[in-house]
Design a protein around this motif. Structure first.
Motif, mmCIF file in Angstrom:
data_model
loop_
_atom_site.group_PDB
_atom_site.id
_atom_site.type_symbol
_atom_site.label_atom_id
_atom_site.label_comp_id
_atom_site.label_asym_id
_atom_site.label_seq_id
_atom_site.Cartn_x
_atom_site.Cartn_y
_atom_site.Cartn_z
ATOM 1 N N PRO A 62 -16.051 27.796 -59.325
ATOM 2 C CA PRO A 62 -15.007 27.925 -60.342
ATOM 3 C C PRO A 62 -13.932 28.922 -59.933
ATOM 4 N N ASN A 63 -12.689 28.596 -60.283
ATOM 5 C CA ASN A 63 -11.534 29.465 -60.050
ATOM 6 C C ASN A 63 -11.356 29.838 -58.576
ATOM 7 N N VAL A 64 -11.619 28.883 -57.681
ATOM 8 C CA VAL A 64 -11.396 29.070 -56.249
ATOM 9 C C VAL A 64 -10.507 27.924 -55.769
ATOM 10 N N ASN A 65 -9.432 28.261 -55.073
ATOM 11 C CA ASN A 65 -8.474 27.269 -54.611
ATOM 12 C C ASN A 65 -8.130 27.558 -53.151
ATOM 13 N N PHE A 66 -7.407 26.660 -52.518
ATOM 14 C CA PHE A 66 -6.976 26.891 -51.142
ATOM 15 C C PHE A 66 -5.626 26.219 -50.929
ATOM 16 N N SER A 67 -4.910 26.654 -49.912
ATOM 17 C CA SER A 67 -3.667 25.998 -49.512
ATOM 18 C C SER A 67 -3.798 25.558 -48.070
ATOM 19 N N ALA A 68 -3.142 24.442 -47.757
ATOM 20 C CA ALA A 68 -3.220 23.890 -46.409
ATOM 21 C C ALA A 68 -1.961 24.283 -45.646
ATOM 22 N N GLY A 69 -1.015 23.336 -45.498
ATOM 23 C CA GLY A 69 0.104 23.626 -44.600
ATOM 24 C C GLY A 69 -0.375 23.738 -43.173
ATOM 25 N N ALA A 70 -1.483 23.076 -42.888
ATOM 26 C CA ALA A 70 -2.115 23.101 -41.572
ATOM 27 C C ALA A 70 -3.078 21.925 -41.528
ATOM 28 N N SER A 71 -3.884 21.819 -40.463
ATOM 29 C CA SER A 71 -4.809 20.706 -40.346
ATOM 30 C C SER A 71 -6.011 20.860 -41.272
ATOM 31 N N ARG A 72 -6.324 22.084 -41.658
ATOM 32 C CA ARG A 72 -7.417 22.383 -42.574
ATOM 33 C C ARG A 72 -6.894 23.348 -43.639
ATOM 34 N N GLY A 73 -7.737 23.595 -44.673
ATOM 35 C CA GLY A 73 -7.407 24.628 -45.639
ATOM 36 C C GLY A 73 -7.385 25.979 -44.940
ATOM 37 N N ARG A 74 -6.233 26.626 -44.898
ATOM 38 C CA ARG A 74 -6.059 27.803 -44.060
ATOM 39 C C ARG A 74 -6.172 29.110 -44.837
ATOM 40 N N PHE A 75 -5.736 29.097 -46.110
ATOM 41 C CA PHE A 75 -5.718 30.312 -46.917
ATOM 42 C C PHE A 75 -6.459 30.066 -48.228
ATOM 43 N N LEU A 76 -7.128 31.106 -48.719
ATOM 44 C CA LEU A 76 -7.971 31.012 -49.899
ATOM 45 C C LEU A 76 -7.369 31.801 -51.047
ATOM 46 N N GLN A 77 -7.560 31.278 -52.273
ATOM 47 C CA GLN A 77 -7.181 31.999 -53.481
ATOM 48 C C GLN A 77 -8.389 32.053 -54.418
ATOM 49 N N VAL A 78 -8.660 33.230 -54.952
ATOM 50 C CA VAL A 78 -9.733 33.431 -55.922
ATOM 51 C C VAL A 78 -9.126 33.987 -57.193
ATOM 52 N N ARG A 79 -9.394 33.319 -58.307
ATOM 53 C CA ARG A 79 -8.851 33.719 -59.604
ATOM 54 C C ARG A 79 -7.329 33.850 -59.557
ATOM 55 N N GLY A 80 -6.690 32.977 -58.778
ATOM 56 C CA GLY A 80 -5.242 32.931 -58.710
ATOM 57 C C GLY A 80 -4.609 33.895 -57.737
ATOM 58 N N ILE A 81 -5.400 34.605 -56.937
ATOM 59 C CA ILE A 81 -4.867 35.619 -56.031
ATOM 60 C C ILE A 81 -5.218 35.251 -54.597
ATOM 61 N N GLY A 82 -4.204 35.229 -53.731
ATOM 62 C CA GLY A 82 -4.430 34.934 -52.329
ATOM 63 C C GLY A 82 -3.172 34.407 -51.678
ATOM 64 N N GLU A 83 -3.084 34.540 -50.375
ATOM 65 C CA GLU A 83 -1.917 34.088 -49.632
ATOM 66 C C GLU A 83 -1.898 32.556 -49.564
ATOM 67 N N ARG A 84 -0.706 32.016 -49.290
ATOM 68 C CA ARG A 84 -0.548 30.563 -49.242
ATOM 69 C C ARG A 84 0.001 30.072 -47.907
ATOM 70 N N SER A 85 0.579 30.975 -47.111
ATOM 71 C CA SER A 85 1.111 30.573 -45.810
ATOM 72 C C SER A 85 1.423 31.823 -45.007
ATOM 73 N N GLN A 86 1.670 31.626 -43.723
ATOM 74 C CA GLN A 86 2.101 32.698 -42.834
ATOM 75 C C GLN A 86 3.082 32.116 -41.824
ATOM 76 N N PHE A 87 4.175 32.835 -41.638
ATOM 77 C CA PHE A 87 5.151 32.418 -40.646
ATOM 78 C C PHE A 87 5.271 33.517 -39.585
ATOM 79 N N LYS A 88 6.369 34.247 -39.512
ATOM 80 C CA LYS A 88 6.522 35.215 -38.429
ATOM 81 C C LYS A 88 5.824 36.542 -38.699
#
Length: 713
Positions: free
Chosen positions: A75-101
């Motif tokens: 419960p209340n765990v999500n992830f963002s892709a923007g890659a070949s797999r889920g790269r970043f994790l969010q717990v209870r709405g908190i967490g990074e979604r991407s990285q560039f430079k």
């Protein structure tokens, strides 16, 4: 309104798990699951931590090879892709979604067999995994920074003296192939070993008619783990874990038409090669305390590239791509003492430890583009080096105030220093002292029930706005007021999170029903967010800054009910309410300011659920049906585009005959389209296909199905 009806249906399906049942189960048939939370091994349902354990059976049930294929069961765990797999994790709405430079520190950490892989989620393969522990909320005492919002702890099966092994293979649509083997046993009287290897391949779910391939978003991964366990004496045990990850995956995931037909002329890639080693030692030779010592080293080569116009049509005379190559080296050392029974400090069980780590990341960035009309290829390059050091001391005390009442107090003091240099002329250092901890009260005076309430504080180190500052340093035409403003904000400060939660965990109906419910409220202080500033007359600049007044609150429920010897129900439900702090961004449509204060935070769906049942059809055959659901969520804090809500249906038919296991499995059986990452901007040039859209998203896994077989010996 139909989304609420779907949620109500999910609640209705899971409601029986909390109902009274007159059917008794004479013995405990639900397995006891132990976790490493709170420093000492403890049953998950006896820990005041909010924790989900995904065991090997749940992983096999979905034929999951990677963490992102099982995260929806928590419960209340999500992830963002923007890659070949889920790269970043969010717990209870908190967490990074991407990285560039720019360098990035994770809000949700990830440890695999004692090795800190935080921020590089491609490493989260589930080869030979015993269980995945997902700790929600700040883990400030035990893990410090990189666990401000939570921690994912992946543990492999332990080496043992029994000679045993397994070979496993799986095939599915989209040319999915997986094959692996595990062997375990005693090498000498005191030395045990375990080796696991696996190869995963898939064509992926994208067609590229321009290059004539259907595998431009493919999976191609080789994984290996080796473990040695040495019983050096009755009082000393030493474990050595070596890991190897070689992923050469494709990245052709975004379409101007938001579909699975992406005719780019330069398909991208998502690669990782990691070599890592962890060593741990447990010594019980002192009469008053035990000594636990652990260390890890990790070296990774990461390469991430894509075609930034997502097409092959040079309608504006320009086409190009970019590549991000990172070399990452890290180490960490953790030493702790744990009191033995009867040897308390101030009347309390105690833990005391020290920690040190260092991570260095070197970035080599390049973007290449070709001007069709003016002639000639152009290449821009950018290099940076970021080194972060951390030193910490921590301790924890646990008092048994009475037969049924216990109080736990933990504190961690941490000092970090960052050193950043890049080819644009940005040269900055940063250091600070941080603290985190936990105060928890537990009551066990009700039969088979744990009541708990806690307050905890987590933190995340500060960082650098290298990209924003580098742009103004590299552009002599930048007005002095803009340059001065951003140079003064070359660094942003650490973020802290204060969390309050209360709940209960229990085992009922002769241990046939387990139920856990938690309510929480989180206050984000100096929240790190992407901010924008407008300089007259109309020039906007983006940078990371600290904003106040962010809040996250919610409720989580997890349950498992063995109705009888043949039917088991399970459910995980999460409800989440979030608010952004005082944040103003640029409105992409109007170009003016847009106040986001009070809006939901990004990648924070209001509800999530996983409900299902396993039915034992005959003695050797079982059927599992389960459904995941997730509310819509904002893709970013800087714009208001959202994903669709969705519900996914999964099934597994499993057959066991002595040492042979067979399963027929399927995920997302209704083939629903859903989004795992989204952006909002004008592409270059916009609207090649005439769709007049600025919203672009990556689609999640479509309907996949296959057959798996394993043989144990």
């Amino acid at each position: 309104m139909h989304h609420l009806n779907r949620l109500a249906l999910a609640l209705a399906i899971s409601a029986p798990v909390a109902a009274n049942n007159t059917t008794a189960v004479d013995e405990e048939l639900l397995p006891v699951v132990s976790v490493t939370a709170d420093f000492r091994d403890i049953e998950a349902f006896k820990s005041s931590n909010s924790i989900t354990v995904i065991d090997a059976a749940a992983i096999a049930r979905r034929d999951a090879n990677h963490l992102d294929q099982v995260l929806n069961t928590a419960p209340n765990v999500n992830f963002s892709a923007g890659a070949s797999r889920g790269r970043f994790l969010q717990v209870r709405g908190i967490g990074e979604r991407s990285q560039f430079k720019d360098p990035l520190d994770a809000s949700v950490g990830m440890i695999i067999d004692g090795i800190d892989y935080s921020g590089i989620g491609l490493a989260a393969a589930l080869l030979d995994t015993k269980q995945v522990e997902i700790l929600r909320g700040p883990q400030g005492t035990q893990f410090g920074s990189s666990a401000m919002a939570g921690m994912v702890n992946i543990q492999s099966h332990d080496a043992s003296e029994e000679f045993a092994g397994q070979v496993r293979a799986s095939v599915g649509n989209y040319n999915q192939r997986s094959a692996g083997a595990v062997i375990n046993g005693a090498l000498t009287d005191d030395l045990m070993g375990r080796v696991a290897v696996q190869k995963n391949t898939s064509d992926g779910y994208i067609d590229n008619d321009f290059v004539g391939d259907d595998d431009t978003n493919n999976i191609d991964e080789i994984l290996a783990k080796t473990q040695l366990k040495w019983l050096a004496s009755d009082q000393l045990t030493v474990r050595v874990m070596a890991q190897y990850v070689d992923a050469d995956n494709g990245y052709n995931a975004f379409s101007l038409s938001n579909n699975r037909d992406i005719p780019t002329d330069d398909p991208g890639h998502d690669r990782q090669t990691s070599h890592a080693l962890s060593v741990s030692m447990d010594w019980t030779g002192h009469e008053r305390f035990e000594l636990e010592a652990s260390a890890f080293v990790e070296s990774s080569e990461l390469e991430y590239g894509f075609d930034w116009d997502w097409t092959n049509l040079p309608a504006d005379g320009v086409r190009g791509s970019e590549n991000n190559k990172r070399d990452r080296d890290a180490y960490g050392i953790d030493l702790r003492l744990l009191s033995k029974p009867g040897h308390n400090l101030l009347g309390a069980q105690w833990v005391a430890g020290i920690y040190a780590s260092e991570r260095e990341v070197e970035l080599n960035y390049s973007d290449s583009w070709e001007d069709i009309f003016w002639g000639g290829p152009w290449i821009n390059t950018f290099d940076s080096r970021f080194r972060t050091q951390r030193r910490a001391a921590y301790g924890q005390l646990r008092w048994n105030l009475s037969e049924h009442l216990a109080l736990t107090s933990g504190l961690r003091l941490e000092k970090y220093s960052n050193d950043y240099r890049d080819s644009a002329g940005v040269d900055t250092d940063q250091d600070d002292n941080l603290w985190g901890g936990k105060l928890a009260l537990e009551y066990t005076g009700i039969d088979n029930t744990l009541l708990f309430a806690s307050a905890s504080r987590g933190y995340k180190i500060g960082g650098v706005n290298g990209q924003a500052v580098g742009k103004v340093l590299g552009d002599p035409s930048t007005p002095p007021n803009i340059a001065d403003f951003l140079i003064q904000r070359a660094n942003f400060d650490a973020e802290t999170l204060v969390n309050f939660e209360a709940g209960f965990k229990g085992s009922y109906l002769n241990n046939s029903l387990r139920l856990a419910v938690t309510a929480f409220y989180m206050d984000r202080q100096d929240m790190q967010a992407n901010a924008w500033v407008l300089f007259p007359p109309s020039e906007w600049k983006s940078y990371l800054d600290n904003v106040d007044e962010g809040h996250n609150a919610g409720i989580e429920l997890e349950s498992r009910w063995l109705i009888n010897e043949r039917v088991t129900l399970f459910a995980a439900l999460g409800w989440l309410d979030t608010e952004l702090g005082e944040l103003t961004v640029q409105d992409v449509d109007s170009g003016g300011p847009m106040d986001q204060s009070g809006r939901d935070q990004a990648h924070a769906p209001q509800y999530q659920f996983n409900v299902g049942m396993t039915v034992k059809l005959v003695d050797n055959m079982s059927l599992t049906l389960e459904a995941d659901g997730k509310d819509s969520f904002y893709f970013s804090n800087s714009h208001n585009q959202q994903s669709d809500s969705h519900e996914l249906l999964h099934m597994t038919l499993a057959y066991q005959l002595d040492q042979l296991s067979l399963s027929l499995w399927g995920r997302n059986l209704t083939d629903e389209d859903y989004q795992t990452r989204g952006f909002y901007f004008d592409n270059t040039p916009p609207n090649y296909d005439g769709s007049n859209t600025r919203t672009y998203h990556q689609l999640g896994e479509p309907r996949v199905f296959g057959v798996s077989a394993s043989y144990s010996f």
